[in-house]
Scaffold this motif. Structure first.
Motif, short mmCIF file in Angstrom:
data_model
loop_
_atom_site.label_atom_id
_atom_site.label_comp_id
_atom_site.label_asym_id
_atom_site.label_seq_id
_atom_site.Cartn_x
_atom_site.Cartn_y
_atom_site.Cartn_z
N ILE A 111 42.44 38.98 43.69
CA ILE A 111 41.38 39.98 43.55
C ILE A 111 40.33 39.52 42.54
O ILE A 111 39.13 39.66 42.75
CB ILE A 111 41.98 41.34 43.11
CG1 ILE A 111 42.86 41.90 44.22
CG2 ILE A 111 40.87 42.34 42.77
CD1 ILE A 111 43.75 43.04 43.78
N LYS A 112 40.80 38.92 41.42
CA LYS A 112 39.86 38.42 40.41
C LYS A 112 38.97 37.33 41.00
O LYS A 112 37.76 37.31 40.79
CB LYS A 112 40.62 37.84 39.21
CG LYS A 112 41.34 38.86 38.34
CD LYS A 112 42.19 38.10 37.32
CE LYS A 112 42.93 38.99 36.36
NZ LYS A 112 43.94 38.22 35.60
N VAL A 113 39.60 36.40 41.76
CA VAL A 113 38.84 35.27 42.32
C VAL A 113 37.82 35.77 43.34
O VAL A 113 36.68 35.29 43.39
CB VAL A 113 39.80 34.24 42.96
CG1 VAL A 113 39.01 33.18 43.71
CG2 VAL A 113 40.67 33.60 41.89
N LEU A 114 38.23 36.77 44.14
CA LEU A 114 37.33 37.30 45.17
C LEU A 114 35.98 37.71 44.60
O LEU A 114 34.94 37.46 45.20
CB LEU A 114 37.97 38.51 45.87
CG LEU A 114 38.91 38.20 47.02
CD1 LEU A 114 39.42 39.51 47.63
CD2 LEU A 114 38.19 37.38 48.08
N GLY A 115 36.01 38.33 43.43
CA GLY A 115 34.77 38.79 42.80
C GLY A 115 33.80 37.65 42.53
O GLY A 115 32.59 37.84 42.52
N PRO A 152 29.46 37.44 47.79
CA PRO A 152 28.08 37.69 47.37
C PRO A 152 28.00 39.04 46.65
O PRO A 152 28.70 39.98 47.01
CB PRO A 152 27.31 37.74 48.68
CG PRO A 152 28.33 37.95 49.74
CD PRO A 152 29.61 37.38 49.24
N GLN A 153 27.15 39.08 45.63
CA GLN A 153 27.18 40.23 44.74
C GLN A 153 26.86 41.57 45.39
O GLN A 153 27.40 42.59 45.00
CB GLN A 153 26.25 40.00 43.57
CG GLN A 153 27.07 39.58 42.36
CD GLN A 153 26.26 39.64 41.13
OE1 GLN A 153 25.19 39.05 41.07
NE2 GLN A 153 26.75 40.34 40.15
N LYS A 154 25.98 41.54 46.38
CA LYS A 154 25.56 42.82 46.97
C LYS A 154 26.70 43.50 47.71
O LYS A 154 26.75 44.70 47.85
CB LYS A 154 24.45 42.63 48.00
CG LYS A 154 23.31 41.78 47.55
CD LYS A 154 22.21 41.82 48.61
CE LYS A 154 22.44 40.76 49.65
NZ LYS A 154 21.27 39.94 49.94
N LEU A 194 32.59 40.46 39.83
CA LEU A 194 31.24 40.51 40.38
C LEU A 194 30.20 40.61 39.26
O LEU A 194 29.16 39.97 39.30
CB LEU A 194 31.09 41.73 41.29
CG LEU A 194 31.62 41.61 42.71
CD1 LEU A 194 31.57 42.96 43.40
CD2 LEU A 194 30.80 40.59 43.49
N ARG A 195 30.52 41.42 38.26
CA ARG A 195 29.58 41.61 37.17
C ARG A 195 29.45 40.37 36.30
O ARG A 195 28.37 40.02 35.83
CB ARG A 195 30.02 42.80 36.31
CG ARG A 195 28.94 43.25 35.35
CD ARG A 195 29.40 44.37 34.45
NE ARG A 195 29.87 45.53 35.18
CZ ARG A 195 30.53 46.55 34.59
NH1 ARG A 195 30.78 46.51 33.29
NH2 ARG A 195 30.93 47.58 35.30
#
Lengths: 105, 238
Positions: A18-22, A26-28, B91-92
């Motif tokens: 989950i951490k890596v996915l972030g 793409p941010q949007k 993401l942030r």
């Protein structure tokens, strides 16, 4: 390898992925207000559920014991903005003392 | 480097040190609880080294402690669900960490409540970078060192209940929950989820009420977002 190791590794891997996915996505994609609102509230729901089950759960049912006054004292200390570690140590001490005195199971 | 940058770096660094040292201590209670709940010292260390997300670790150990092996997958699910917010933190932090896959992979493992809070709360990019990496590295080392000490203490302490460690676990979750109860909506969700759990615990296997509380919350949150959209809540951390 015993079963507990399987769960330990599966849980660790899922939290890591989950951490890596972030960092990969793409941010949007996930930044919509609906998602971050849901994620914030899910964290609250899980922690509240854990407070309830760890305070009252006993075996497969509900048990009333020294954990209740201990958690009440913890709530009071948090409200008074006591440091985290103090809250935890005092909660443990309250429960341990009540049991030592034989006032509560 | 302008004098401004140096000031930002100094500020971020001192925040990182105070946050990391306070939170690391808490690894002590995790280590002790895990060992007392039946995890080996190695398993406890793997959780701190690889899972590295306080709330997920406590939840995982707590669910297995109360439900045994039968609750294993429920424990995995609760750890994963509690870790979901780390994905949003990632993401942030992504633009702050910048390019380079090895750096990003390392950053990913270290992206948790505290590193994100310090790393996104500074007033310049260099401050944010400093805050993130200093908190991340200090917390990772401190958390793991304290887990190890706690694991050995746990071996010595023996029965959880005599020392009130079961109450300490409940208080720990309350401590993690507290700073999030800053508005009406999270307070309502927290109360609802707590009540739902108490009702469900006697009739369902350990860990399952937790997953149901999360699922209900997702449905409610998405529904509420349709009928009452608002600014997204900011995840605040201690």
């Amino acid at each position: 390898m015993d079963e507990l190791w399987l769960f330990v590794l599966a849980a660790s891997l899922s939290v890591f992925v989950i951490k890596v996915l972030g960092y990969l996505l793409p941010q949007k994609l996930l930044e919509g207000p609906a998602i971050s609102r849901a994620a914030g509230l899910v964290t609250v729901a899980l922690l509240a559920s854990l407070v309830a089950s760890q305070t009252l759960g006993e075996g497969s049912g509900i048990g009333i014991d020294a954990r209740i006054p201990a958690v009440a004292v913890a709530g009071l200390l948090l409200w008074l903005r006591a440091p985290f570690i103090v809250v935890i140590v005092v909660a443990a001490a309250v429960a341990a003392l009540l049991r030592f005195l034989g006032w509560m199971p | 480097m302008t004098p401004h940058d140096l000031e930002h770096i100094r500020q971020a660094r001192s925040q990182a040190i105070s946050v990391a040292s306070a939170v690391s201590l808490y690894g002590l209670s995790f280590g002790a609880l895990a060992v007392i709940s039946g995890f080996s010292v190695w398993q406890t260390m793997v959780l701190s080294l690889f899972m590295f997300s306080g709330a997920s670790q406590f939840a995982f150990v707590g669910v297995i402690a109360s439900g045994g092996m039968a609750a294993g997958w429920a424990a995995v699910a609760s750890a994963g669900l509690l870790g979901a917010r780390n994905g949003l933190y990632s993401l942030r932090m992504s633009p702050i960490v910048g390019p380079g896959w090895l750096k990003r992979l390392t950053a990913a493992q270290l992206t948790v409540d505290e590193s994100t809070a310090v790393g996104s709360g500074q007033s310049s990019l260099v401050g944010n970078k400093t805050g993130f990496w200093w908190t991340a590295i200090l917390l990772y080392s401190g958390w793991n060192a304290m887990t190890l000490v706690g694991a050995f203490l746990g071996d010595v302490l023996g029965d959880v209940r005599t020392w009130g460690l079961d109450a300490a676990a409940a208080a720990a979750f309350l401590g993690l929950l507290w700073p999030r109860l800053n508005r009406g909506e999270p307070i309502a969700v927290g109360l609802g989820s707590g009540v739902l759990t108490v009702v469900l615990v006697p009739v369902l296997p350990a860990g399952v009420p937790l997953v149901i509380a999360a699922a209900v919350t997702i449905v409610v949150a998405l529904y509420r977002h349709r009928v009452a959209p608002e600014r997204p809540p900011r995840e605040e951390v201690s």
